[in-house]
Design a protein around this motif. Structure first.
Motif: not given
Length: 212
Positions: A57, A61, A65, A70, A188, A192
């Motif tokens: 994960t 993320t 980003r 994100i 999200f 992160g």
């Protein structure tokens, strides 16, 4: 103009349905794979397994980003620490519950999070639910109770593990909404911040938590 708005609404509905189906399929798939690894193949390091999930994960993320999906955000370390404590109790509790209970009772027990989460909102946020909502919650509680009594695979340690998992997960979910409201974080963005911390802490404690 009306056609354009209808088209956008249809696309949004299709995207929501696809996201919902993806969430259901992946969630059930992870549960079945975890259960097979622990019960069939005797993999006892369930917490280490979960740390691998969070490491993946974290990677995803990071990619989102980098792609700009994100946005940069801030979460104080103290808040992050409290969240990780709640979340890790939830994860360990869920893993132990899955190990010691059948997949069926594990899933049924998770329904108990609905009334527990509602109770937290009533106590902490002074939310008042309608009569219909209360009746729906009562049906859920009754169903969980019937399943607990009739499922012959349920044992004392499995029931205790499920109870710990339900309460810690409900608190964690309440805290998710609290942090999102307080710091204006998207799901999200919050993920992160939390996924790397959870991956690291679970990886450290994982080898010491052997579930038989």
């Amino acid at each position: 103009m009306k056609m354009s708005l209808a088209s956008k609404a249809d696309r949004k509905a299709a995207a929501d349905a696809a996201a919902w189906m993806f969430n259901v399929v992946t969630s059930v798939g992870i549960i079945l794979v975890n259960k097979a690894l622990m019960a069939t193949y005797g993999f006892s390091f369930a917490t280490t397994l979960t740390s691998m999930h969070f490491a993946t994960t974290t990677l995803m993320t990071g990619v989102l980003r980098w792609l700009g999906y994100i946005q940069p955000s801030h979460l104080p370390f103290r808040e992050l620490l409290k969240f990780v404590i709640f979340a890790n109790f939830s994860i360990v509790g869920m893993n132990v519950s899955l190990m010691w209970n059948s997949v069926g009772f594990y899933q049924i027990a998770k329904l108990s999070m609905i009334p527990v989460s509602c109770l937290l909102e009533v106590v902490l946020d002074k939310i008042r639910y309608s009569r219909d909502t209360k009746l729906s919650i009562a049906v859920v509680v009754l169903g969980v109770g019937v399943c607990t009594v009739t499922d012959v695979s349920v044992n004392a340690r499995g029931f205790i593990a499920a109870s710990i998992a339900v309460w810690s997960t409900s608190i964690q979910q309440y805290y998710v909404h609290h942090l999102q409201r307080k710091y204006s974080l998207t799901s999200f963005s919050l993920l992160g911040h939390t996924a790397p911390a959870q991956a690291a802490t679970l990886l450290v404690i994982g080898p010491f938590l052997i579930i038989d």
